[in-house]
Design a protein around this motif. Structure first.
Motif, short mmCIF file in Angstrom:
data_model
loop_
_atom_site.label_atom_id
_atom_site.label_comp_id
_atom_site.label_asym_id
_atom_site.label_seq_id
_atom_site.Cartn_x
_atom_site.Cartn_y
_atom_site.Cartn_z
N UNK A 1 11.57 -6.93 4.68
CA UNK A 1 10.46 -6.10 5.12
C UNK A 1 9.65 -5.59 3.95
N UNK A 2 10.32 -5.24 2.87
CA UNK A 2 9.66 -4.70 1.68
C UNK A 2 10.14 -5.47 0.46
N UNK A 3 9.20 -6.05 -0.28
CA UNK A 3 9.53 -6.77 -1.51
C UNK A 3 8.88 -6.07 -2.68
N UNK A 24 4.14 -4.01 -4.51
CA UNK A 24 4.88 -3.85 -3.25
C UNK A 24 4.25 -4.72 -2.17
N UNK A 25 5.05 -5.56 -1.58
CA UNK A 25 4.61 -6.41 -0.48
C UNK A 25 5.43 -6.05 0.76
N UNK A 26 4.72 -5.81 1.87
CA UNK A 26 5.42 -5.42 3.10
C UNK A 26 5.07 -6.38 4.21
N UNK A 27 6.05 -6.66 5.05
CA UNK A 27 5.82 -7.54 6.19
C UNK A 27 5.58 -6.75 7.46
N UNK A 28 5.75 -5.44 7.35
CA UNK A 28 5.56 -4.54 8.49
C UNK A 28 4.55 -3.49 8.06
N UNK A 29 3.48 -3.38 8.76
CA UNK A 29 2.42 -2.44 8.38
C UNK A 29 2.87 -0.99 8.45
N UNK A 81 -1.29 -1.00 -3.35
CA UNK A 81 0.14 -1.01 -3.01
C UNK A 81 0.99 -1.26 -4.26
N UNK A 82 0.70 -0.48 -5.28
CA UNK A 82 1.36 -0.66 -6.57
C UNK A 82 1.85 0.68 -7.10
N UNK A 83 3.02 0.64 -7.69
CA UNK A 83 3.63 1.81 -8.33
C UNK A 83 3.60 1.59 -9.83
N UNK A 118 14.85 -2.89 -3.54
CA UNK A 118 14.90 -2.95 -4.99
C UNK A 118 14.16 -4.17 -5.52
N UNK A 119 13.56 -4.02 -6.67
CA UNK A 119 13.02 -5.15 -7.38
C UNK A 119 14.07 -5.80 -8.26
N UNK A 120 13.66 -6.83 -8.99
CA UNK A 120 14.60 -7.58 -9.82
C UNK A 120 14.75 -7.00 -11.22
N UNK A 121 13.85 -6.11 -11.59
CA UNK A 121 13.95 -5.43 -12.87
C UNK A 121 13.05 -6.03 -13.94
#
Length: 128
Positions: A1-3, A24-29, A81-83, A118-121
């Motif tokens: 859902x969240x990448x 951040x990529x989301x598949x659910x709005x 959509x960026x941190x 979580x991301x991959x780091x």
């Protein structure tokens, strides 16, 4: 859902600066950078993962671990959509793999166990 995908890690000398990004990529709005707890964690070799900074949903409230206060700044761009994590006056003890994380609800905002996504780091290395 969240990448989550981090970038911006590098090798720098002490006193230098880096800016980390987390796309951040989301598949659910229903999910977005603006309505989730978004945090940065780091983990050095042989050490536990440590919460560095968090930005709370629906506002600009932030919290930092004591060792980075005044040097690091967490922010987000809701439109992109960026941190981000701006890191200034870097020290050798900041050397670690840095991870972006997200959660819809947390009890303790800098505790890794609270975060589902979580991301991959991205690696940050600071030399003296």
């Amino acid at each position: 859902q969240v990448q989550l995908v981090e970038s911006g890690g590098d090798s720098v000398q002490a006193g230098g600066s880096l800016r980390l990004s987390c796309s951040v990529t989301v598949s659910d709005s229903e999910y977005s950078v603006s309505n989730m707890y978004m945090a940065w964690f780091r983990q050095a070799p042989g050490k536990e993962r440590e919460g560095v900074a968090v930005i709370f949903p629906y506002g600009d409230n932030t919290n930092y671990v004591a060792s980075v206060k005044g040097r690091f700044t967490i922010s987000r761009d809701n439109a992109k959509n960026t941190l981000y994590l701006q890191m200034n006056d870097l020290k050798p003890e900041d050397t670690a793999m840095y991870y972006c994380a997200a959660a819809r609800a947390v009890i303790s905002a800098l505790r890794p166990s609270q975060y589902k996504y979580w991301g991959q780091g991205t690696q940050v290395t600071v030399s003296s």
